[in-house]
Scaffold this motif. Sequence first.
Motif, mmCIF file in Angstrom:
data_model
loop_
_atom_site.group_PDB
_atom_site.id
_atom_site.type_symbol
_atom_site.label_atom_id
_atom_site.label_comp_id
_atom_site.label_asym_id
_atom_site.label_seq_id
_atom_site.Cartn_x
_atom_site.Cartn_y
_atom_site.Cartn_z
ATOM 1 N N LEU A 1 -5.123 -1.642 1.180
ATOM 2 C CA LEU A 1 -5.702 -2.732 1.971
ATOM 3 C C LEU A 1 -4.993 -2.924 3.313
ATOM 4 O O LEU A 1 -5.546 -3.532 4.227
ATOM 5 C CB LEU A 1 -5.657 -4.041 1.176
ATOM 6 C CG LEU A 1 -6.586 -4.128 -0.047
ATOM 7 C CD1 LEU A 1 -6.352 -5.432 -0.789
ATOM 8 C CD2 LEU A 1 -8.047 -3.996 0.361
ATOM 9 N N VAL A 2 -3.760 -2.421 3.409
ATOM 10 C CA VAL A 2 -2.999 -2.568 4.652
ATOM 11 C C VAL A 2 -3.481 -1.515 5.644
ATOM 12 O O VAL A 2 -3.404 -0.310 5.364
ATOM 13 C CB VAL A 2 -1.491 -2.419 4.392
ATOM 14 C CG1 VAL A 2 -0.701 -2.599 5.697
ATOM 15 C CG2 VAL A 2 -1.032 -3.408 3.341
ATOM 16 N N PRO A 3 -3.968 -1.925 6.816
ATOM 17 C CA PRO A 3 -4.515 -0.943 7.768
ATOM 18 C C PRO A 3 -3.471 0.099 8.177
ATOM 19 O O PRO A 3 -2.354 -0.222 8.546
ATOM 20 C CB PRO A 3 -4.919 -1.823 8.965
ATOM 21 C CG PRO A 3 -5.104 -3.199 8.393
ATOM 22 C CD PRO A 3 -4.107 -3.311 7.271
ATOM 23 N N GLY A 4 -3.856 1.338 8.104
ATOM 24 C CA GLY A 4 -3.000 2.426 8.555
ATOM 25 C C GLY A 4 -1.914 2.836 7.585
ATOM 26 O O GLY A 4 -1.299 3.895 7.750
ATOM 27 N N ALA B 1 -2.094 3.744 4.402
ATOM 28 C CA ALA B 1 -2.462 4.910 3.597
ATOM 29 C C ALA B 1 -2.324 6.209 4.375
ATOM 30 O O ALA B 1 -2.196 7.287 3.775
ATOM 31 C CB ALA B 1 -3.887 4.756 3.079
ATOM 32 N N LEU B 2 -2.337 6.125 5.704
ATOM 33 C CA LEU B 2 -2.197 7.329 6.513
ATOM 34 C C LEU B 2 -0.741 7.709 6.732
ATOM 35 O O LEU B 2 -0.444 8.843 7.125
ATOM 36 C CB LEU B 2 -2.889 7.119 7.863
ATOM 37 C CG LEU B 2 -4.389 6.818 7.807
ATOM 38 C CD1 LEU B 2 -4.917 6.530 9.206
ATOM 39 C CD2 LEU B 2 -5.136 7.974 7.160
ATOM 40 N N ILE B 3 0.176 6.767 6.534
ATOM 41 C CA ILE B 3 1.590 7.000 6.828
ATOM 42 C C ILE B 3 2.401 7.207 5.557
ATOM 43 O O ILE B 3 3.208 8.127 5.454
ATOM 44 C CB ILE B 3 2.169 5.816 7.637
ATOM 45 C CG1 ILE B 3 1.373 5.629 8.939
ATOM 46 C CG2 ILE B 3 3.641 6.039 7.943
ATOM 47 C CD1 ILE B 3 1.753 4.392 9.713
ATOM 48 N N TRP B 4 2.185 6.346 4.568
ATOM 49 C CA TRP B 4 2.972 6.384 3.336
ATOM 50 C C TRP B 4 2.217 7.142 2.236
ATOM 51 O O TRP B 4 0.980 7.095 2.183
ATOM 52 C CB TRP B 4 3.272 4.966 2.851
ATOM 53 C CG TRP B 4 4.265 4.228 3.701
ATOM 54 C CD1 TRP B 4 4.823 4.634 4.867
ATOM 55 C CD2 TRP B 4 4.804 2.945 3.419
ATOM 56 N NE1 TRP B 4 5.693 3.701 5.343
ATOM 57 C CE2 TRP B 4 5.712 2.635 4.479
ATOM 58 C CE3 TRP B 4 4.642 2.007 2.406
ATOM 59 C CZ2 TRP B 4 6.421 1.441 4.527
ATOM 60 C CZ3 TRP B 4 5.353 0.819 2.452
ATOM 61 C CH2 TRP B 4 6.231 0.546 3.504
ATOM 62 N N PRO B 5 2.959 7.792 1.344
ATOM 63 C CA PRO B 5 2.315 8.434 0.176
ATOM 64 C C PRO B 5 2.025 7.383 -0.909
ATOM 65 O O PRO B 5 2.761 7.260 -1.894
ATOM 66 C CB PRO B 5 3.357 9.456 -0.274
ATOM 67 C CG PRO B 5 4.661 8.838 0.136
ATOM 68 C CD PRO B 5 4.399 8.082 1.404
ATOM 69 N N ILE B 6 0.959 6.606 -0.708
ATOM 70 C CA ILE B 6 0.728 5.448 -1.584
ATOM 71 C C ILE B 6 0.433 5.875 -3.028
ATOM 72 O O ILE B 6 0.685 5.126 -3.977
ATOM 73 C CB ILE B 6 -0.397 4.561 -1.045
ATOM 74 C CG1 ILE B 6 -1.718 5.327 -0.995
ATOM 75 C CG2 ILE B 6 -0.053 4.016 0.330
ATOM 76 C CD1 ILE B 6 -2.910 4.439 -0.649
ATOM 77 N N LYS B 7 -0.088 7.073 -3.214
ATOM 78 C CA LYS B 7 -0.342 7.536 -4.587
ATOM 79 C C LYS B 7 0.976 7.715 -5.339
ATOM 80 O O LYS B 7 1.101 7.308 -6.500
ATOM 81 C CB LYS B 7 -1.125 8.847 -4.549
ATOM 82 C CG LYS B 7 -1.490 9.381 -5.928
ATOM 83 C CD LYS B 7 -2.315 10.658 -5.825
ATOM 84 C CE LYS B 7 -2.659 11.181 -7.221
ATOM 85 N NZ LYS B 7 -3.436 12.443 -7.148
ATOM 86 N N LYS B 8 1.972 8.294 -4.676
ATOM 87 C CA LYS B 8 3.268 8.480 -5.309
ATOM 88 C C LYS B 8 3.988 7.131 -5.521
ATOM 89 O O LYS B 8 4.653 6.924 -6.530
ATOM 90 C CB LYS B 8 4.140 9.415 -4.476
ATOM 91 C CG LYS B 8 3.601 10.839 -4.403
ATOM 92 C CD LYS B 8 4.542 11.750 -3.635
ATOM 93 C CE LYS B 8 4.010 13.178 -3.612
ATOM 94 N NZ LYS B 8 4.920 14.097 -2.906
ATOM 95 N N ILE B 9 3.834 6.245 -4.542
ATOM 96 C CA ILE B 9 4.438 4.918 -4.692
ATOM 97 C C ILE B 9 3.829 4.193 -5.888
ATOM 98 O O ILE B 9 4.529 3.577 -6.690
ATOM 99 C CB ILE B 9 4.255 4.099 -3.393
ATOM 100 C CG1 ILE B 9 5.036 4.748 -2.251
ATOM 101 C CG2 ILE B 9 4.708 2.660 -3.595
ATOM 102 C CD1 ILE B 9 4.772 4.109 -0.897
ATOM 103 N N ALA B 10 2.501 4.282 -6.007
ATOM 104 C CA ALA B 10 1.830 3.650 -7.143
ATOM 105 C C ALA B 10 2.283 4.275 -8.455
ATOM 106 O O ALA B 10 2.469 3.574 -9.461
ATOM 107 C CB ALA B 10 0.318 3.782 -6.980
ATOM 108 N N ALA B 11 2.482 5.597 -8.470
ATOM 109 C CA ALA B 11 2.965 6.258 -9.689
ATOM 110 C C ALA B 11 4.362 5.774 -10.046
ATOM 111 O O ALA B 11 4.676 5.558 -11.225
ATOM 112 C CB ALA B 11 2.958 7.767 -9.496
#
Length: 753
Positions: free
Chosen positions: A315-318, A320-330
């Motif tokens: 939901l935070v603009p931009g 998802a393009l900078i951080w590896p949110i999938k790995k953070i969520a894992a």
Amino acid sequence: MAQASARAKGATFAGLARPRSPSAMVEAAKRWFAGGLAEESEQRRLFPWLAVAFGLGILVCFTATNGEPSLAAPLLVALALSAAVPFLGSRPVALALVLGLAASFLGFSAAVLRLRIVAAPVLARTTIAPLTGLVEALDEREVGARLIVLVESFGTLTPDRRPTRVRVSYKKALSLKPGDYISAMARLLPPPEAARPGGYDFARDAYFRGIGAVGSLVGKIEVKPPPRPLPWQVSLAAAVDDARNALTRRITDANGGQAGAVAAALVTGKRGLINAETNDVLRAAGIYHVVSISGLHMVLAAGVVFWLVRALLALVPGLALIWPIKKIAAGFAMVGVTAYCVFSGWDIAAERSLIMTLVMLGAILVDRPALSMRNLALAALIALAREPDGLLGPSFQMSFGAVAGLIACAGTLNRWMPPREGASLLARAWRFLAVAVLGTLATTMVAQIATAPFATYHFQTVQPFGIVGNALTLPLVSLAVMPAAVLGILAYPFALDQPVWWAMGLAVRGMLTISGWISGFGHATLVVPAYGSTALCLLALALLLLTLPVSGLRWIGLAPAALGIALAATPPRYDLYIDREGGGAALRDPDGRLAILGNPPAFVLEQWLKADGDSRKAGAVSVSTKGRCDAVGCTAGTETRRIVALVKDKRAFTEDCERASIIIARRDAPKGCRAGLIVDRAFLAERGATAVRFGPDGPVATSARSPNVRPPWRRVMAEASPVPSTPAETAKLQDPEIDEGDPLPDTPSDRPQ
């Protein structure tokens, strides 16, 4: 390349199918087998067999050894085999065999180490004496509670002969909590062994849990200050269990009834408040695994955390393009699911499921496929290294069997439902619904087929409508119950959780309604005769061969599957079951069904009935039509013109030893007794519960224990029993109303996934 491989396989099969000379067929079979091995090696599918070899070493240690196996010997052999690995790089077959042998000896070593770690005294005989100790865990029941007590003292037993932990029950309402130091009079007895040959051995499971006796508390319980500061591990475990009980009460208060009890079990793992009727309904619907904290809960809990964290970060603009949110969520999911496992009691099934889930999430962190057979094998190796004894129980077998079947069939299921590009929104919605429904049905069917050998072996029951129950309830559990459970736990510290628990209770009521409807179907639960370990081993081998390979070698598994099914479909049926205490028996009547002789315990009798494929309850079983009883004993005739005599009083030996073919007695038979088979106190002490088949050459007895073979969990160490020192204690010893605190085990009827 794939087409060339397919043509090569087709040519090989065509070559095998074409009429040829025996030598040519042998050569073709060799080429087919070598080609299969090459493909397995190319696809890196040999690694899972290391977990199989590791488990085989554990199995040999627990089932074939007699005495104290050495720890140094298997470790040295494994080390020597490992040292040879660098020199076998050019010989892949030899390399695979050496690695497998090394893994087997390492598994043997892990089993020996586990035996040494959990070694503790076991009570020798029923004893009443003062007990003091710390309440480590407490499970509330509809009436009273069941406690695990870390023993400080028990009568006059010295520390080297005193059980470390005991499991006791108390029927009266009492405000005890984990961490309390208590003193009370206790009636304890040794953990009961199998009720029949090949049956569930609670004594083995109790040994590995450190429980040396079971029983009940008698009279008043005093809570005292502990004599010394408690170790931090004990204090932490008691605090966690106390918190679990508090949350259990909060959830049940928000809902009430059995919906509250089931909802609490889904969150905290405390199942004591679920009554027998609800348990039977859930089992008949095939969804009892839902209330056992295991794979389903771990995956759903991790999935909810993973989805929530990833959605919030997206939901935070931009971002998802900078951080590896999938790995953070894992990473957050790994922390969350570990905390959930700790809070739910760190049960054995939950621990194995946690390991499997952490391996899958860890694969995401290192950019590997999350759901793969290699990850499953790695999870199995970690689980077995931690608790090798888990291999012998249904939880491990069914958990890993179900996941192996699902992984093996995942490719086929995906090919059946390929994605369609360019479809309209309505078409995509319909496809999503179809995939969800068909996927649930397919995965449920695969899991049931993969777990069927273990379920029928351990529980002798089949739920033919389980696929319907899972298909109707799992979407409710996945989309409503478990998300509400996660939200409720997050809201609990802020005291904002009551509405969430209420909403969760509505979903649970729907689940119970569906289960009740399915349990009303005719033959919702089928009882099948018990089959032997040989058939189970063949079916387990078939499951491994059908799921682990990716090449055509998997079809080799059809041979052990066919043989295992044939053996399971024609199990040996016994004509006489004898209680491990010698106080009762069940004899086959002329109508082909078992009937009572003497006074066997109800729990034991029901185990005999299930093993015979009989769905009757103990109260529905009548006395043998050919039996006669008086004050000194019972006698009954058989279809083979033999007489079975059950001796209650020593005066009956004189007559029964002359005319009976089989003598059953709690006491020792006199020397010179002429009966063909004497099952007396000495016989039962050596062999345990016994079953007899009437053959043409005489009765053939099979016992739960082999003579002169004593596994570690049957080496009784606490031989000395305290002697009551006061008239009050003596009176309690003679009181027939003393409750034994449900000393027999709960039937292990959960279906962990």
